[in-house]
Every structure is written in C-alpha cells, then in structure tokens.
Design a protein around this motif. Structure first.
Motif, PDB file in Angstrom:
ATOM      1  N   HIS A 112       0.841  -1.193   0.000  1.00 30.14           N
ATOM      2  CA  HIS A 112       0.000   0.000   0.000  1.00 30.14           C
ATOM      3  C   HIS A 112       0.878   1.244   0.000  1.00 30.14           C
ATOM      4  O   HIS A 112       1.866   1.313   0.733  1.00 30.14           O
ATOM      5  CB  HIS A 112      -0.907   0.014   1.236  1.00 30.14           C
ATOM      6  CG  HIS A 112      -1.802   1.197   1.310  1.00 30.14           C
ATOM      7  ND1 HIS A 112      -2.939   1.317   0.550  1.00 30.14           N
ATOM      8  CD2 HIS A 112      -1.702   2.346   2.024  1.00 30.14           C
ATOM      9  CE1 HIS A 112      -3.522   2.464   0.820  1.00 30.14           C
ATOM     10  NE2 HIS A 112      -2.786   3.109   1.706  1.00 30.14           N
ATOM     11  N   THR A 113       0.488   2.217  -0.815  1.00 30.75           N
ATOM     12  CA  THR A 113       1.141   3.523  -0.795  1.00 30.75           C
ATOM     13  C   THR A 113       0.211   4.489  -0.084  1.00 30.75           C
ATOM     14  O   THR A 113      -0.945   4.657  -0.481  1.00 30.75           O
ATOM     15  CB  THR A 113       1.446   4.019  -2.218  1.00 30.75           C
ATOM     16  OG1 THR A 113       2.325   3.078  -2.849  1.00 30.75           O
ATOM     17  CG2 THR A 113       2.112   5.393  -2.184  1.00 30.75           C
ATOM     18  N   PHE A 114       0.695   5.083   0.981  1.00 35.30           N
ATOM     19  CA  PHE A 114      -0.090   6.017   1.775  1.00 35.30           C
ATOM     20  C   PHE A 114      -0.154   7.363   1.075  1.00 35.30           C
ATOM     21  O   PHE A 114       0.882   7.948   0.740  1.00 35.30           O
ATOM     22  CB  PHE A 114       0.515   6.157   3.178  1.00 35.30           C
ATOM     23  CG  PHE A 114       0.409   4.900   3.993  1.00 35.30           C
ATOM     24  CD1 PHE A 114      -0.678   4.685   4.819  1.00 35.30           C
ATOM     25  CD2 PHE A 114       1.393   3.923   3.919  1.00 35.30           C
ATOM     26  CE1 PHE A 114      -0.795   3.526   5.566  1.00 35.30           C
ATOM     27  CE2 PHE A 114       1.288   2.756   4.664  1.00 35.30           C
ATOM     28  CZ  PHE A 114       0.183   2.557   5.480  1.00 35.30           C
ATOM     29  N   GLN A 115      -1.365   7.861   0.859  1.00 35.80           N
ATOM     30  CA  GLN A 115      -1.545   9.115   0.144  1.00 35.80           C
ATOM     31  C   GLN A 115      -0.994  10.303   0.919  1.00 35.80           C
ATOM     32  O   GLN A 115      -0.462  11.237   0.333  1.00 35.80           O
ATOM     33  CB  GLN A 115      -3.028   9.339  -0.159  1.00 35.80           C
ATOM     34  CG  GLN A 115      -3.575   8.336  -1.146  1.00 35.80           C
ATOM     35  CD  GLN A 115      -5.063   8.537  -1.405  1.00 35.80           C
ATOM     36  OE1 GLN A 115      -5.696   9.394  -0.801  1.00 35.80           O
ATOM     37  NE2 GLN A 115      -5.603   7.742  -2.299  1.00 35.80           N
ATOM     38  N   THR A 116      -1.120  10.267   2.237  1.00 36.93           N
ATOM     39  CA  THR A 116      -0.694  11.418   3.026  1.00 36.93           C
ATOM     40  C   THR A 116       0.828  11.562   3.093  1.00 36.93           C
ATOM     41  O   THR A 116       1.341  12.672   3.059  1.00 36.93           O
ATOM     42  CB  THR A 116      -1.250  11.336   4.459  1.00 36.93           C
ATOM     43  OG1 THR A 116      -0.910  10.074   5.015  1.00 36.93           O
ATOM     44  CG2 THR A 116      -2.755  11.511   4.459  1.00 36.93           C
ATOM     45  N   SER A 117       1.536  10.453   3.169  1.00 38.31           N
ATOM     46  CA  SER A 117       2.994  10.523   3.307  1.00 38.31           C
ATOM     47  C   SER A 117       3.735  10.155   2.027  1.00 38.31           C
ATOM     48  O   SER A 117       4.913  10.488   1.879  1.00 38.31           O
ATOM     49  CB  SER A 117       3.462   9.592   4.426  1.00 38.31           C
ATOM     50  OG  SER A 117       3.309   8.236   4.025  1.00 38.31           O
ATOM     51  N   GLY A 118       3.060   9.422   1.139  1.00 43.25           N
ATOM     52  CA  GLY A 118       3.728   8.951  -0.066  1.00 43.25           C
ATOM     53  C   GLY A 118       4.567   7.710   0.178  1.00 43.25           C
ATOM     54  O   GLY A 118       5.128   7.136  -0.753  1.00 43.25           O
ATOM     55  N   THR A 120       5.472   3.785   1.058  1.00 38.86           N
ATOM     56  CA  THR A 120       4.917   2.500   0.651  1.00 38.86           C
ATOM     57  C   THR A 120       5.270   1.452   1.689  1.00 38.86           C
ATOM     58  O   THR A 120       6.394   1.406   2.190  1.00 38.86           O
ATOM     59  CB  THR A 120       5.478   2.080  -0.725  1.00 38.86           C
ATOM     60  OG1 THR A 120       5.085   3.058  -1.689  1.00 38.86           O
ATOM     61  CG2 THR A 120       4.958   0.726  -1.153  1.00 38.86           C
TER      62      THR A 120
END
Length: 152
Positions: A112-118, A120
């Motif tokens: 998963h790539t976190f949208q808030t931090s970028g 993975t």
C-alpha cells in the motif's frame, strides 16, 4: 489487564519490529489493556480502532484487544500471536494461507502507498508472509476467527 503478546514467537518478529523498534517506539508497552486508552491518541485513525476493537474483535471467541507500541491491535490471548494491527489510516490482518490466497484473488492489497505521506508499505517484506491490508470486507471477521483458532 495486560494481554500476553509473545515477543519470542518467530511469526511475531516482523510485525513487532515494524510497529516498535523500526519506528523508534521500542520503549512503549506491548500488550497494554485498551480499557484506559484514549482511542483518539493511538496514532491510528479512529475508524481503524473501531474496526479492530469493535467489529473484528466481536468475531473472536475471547477478546484480543490490546495496545502494542502505542497502537491498536488484536492478539490471540493464549498464544500471544498478533492477529491484526492498526497502521495510520489502514489496518492489517494475519490470515491463514487459503484465506490469504482468497483475499489477494479478491483484490486485497499486500502493498500500500499512503496518500498522506507517499510512503509504501509491503506487508510481506515488513510484517511477514501471511499479512494483508484490510478493506472493511465481510469476510474479514470469519478469516480472523479462523486465524485465531489456528494460533492457539
């Protein structure tokens, strides 16, 4: 009540390292009771805490709610095997091989790539080979209960 988390079990090594030592939180308690904890201050979105501690925990024969390194988790209380953890705006579940295969075939993520931090997170690489990101699917409770029973 402190929940037993098996620090020495090989299947817990990856998840405990990721949640604690790798994030500089190794000095926080492992297995702390959730009873006196403020759900808004666990480093995890409150919806994730609710999913783990209210929805998924209800499917287990005996509650496994606890706090591991400051975050919400579910643990098999006899064996101490970590079953599920909250990670920011996501949660991860430990599944049996057949259930893991079904979950992945059904579109569940292991990376998963976190949208808030970028950033993975690859669960297989960091937590272990039997982890998948949850997605509020009805199958999760059944799968988690099966993992609970197999982890005694």
């Amino acid at each position: 009540m402190v929940v037993h988390v098996a620090l020495d079990r090989p299947e817990n090594a990856g998840v405990l390292d990721y949640l604690g030592r790798s994030r500089g939180l190794g000095d926080l308690p492992v297995g702390q009771s959730p009873d006196a904890v403020d759900r808004w201050h666990l480093g995890t979105h409150p919806r994730i805490v609710e999913r783990l501690w209210d929805s998924l925990d209800a499917a287990l024969p005996v509650s496994g709610r606890c706090v591991i390194f400051g975050g919400p988790a579910l643990v098999q209380p006899v064996s101490g095997v970590v079953l599920a953890v909250g990670i920011g705006t996501q949660y991860a579940l430990r599944l049996l091989p057949a259930d893991l295969e079904e979950a992945i075939a059904g579109g569940f993520e292991v990376v998963h790539t976190f949208q808030t931090s970028g950033g993975t997170l690859d669960l297989r690489e960091r937590l272990g080979p039997d982890w998948v990101f949850g997605r509020y699917d009805d199958h999760e409770a059944t799968w988690l209960a099966a993992t609970y029973e197999a982890s005694v």
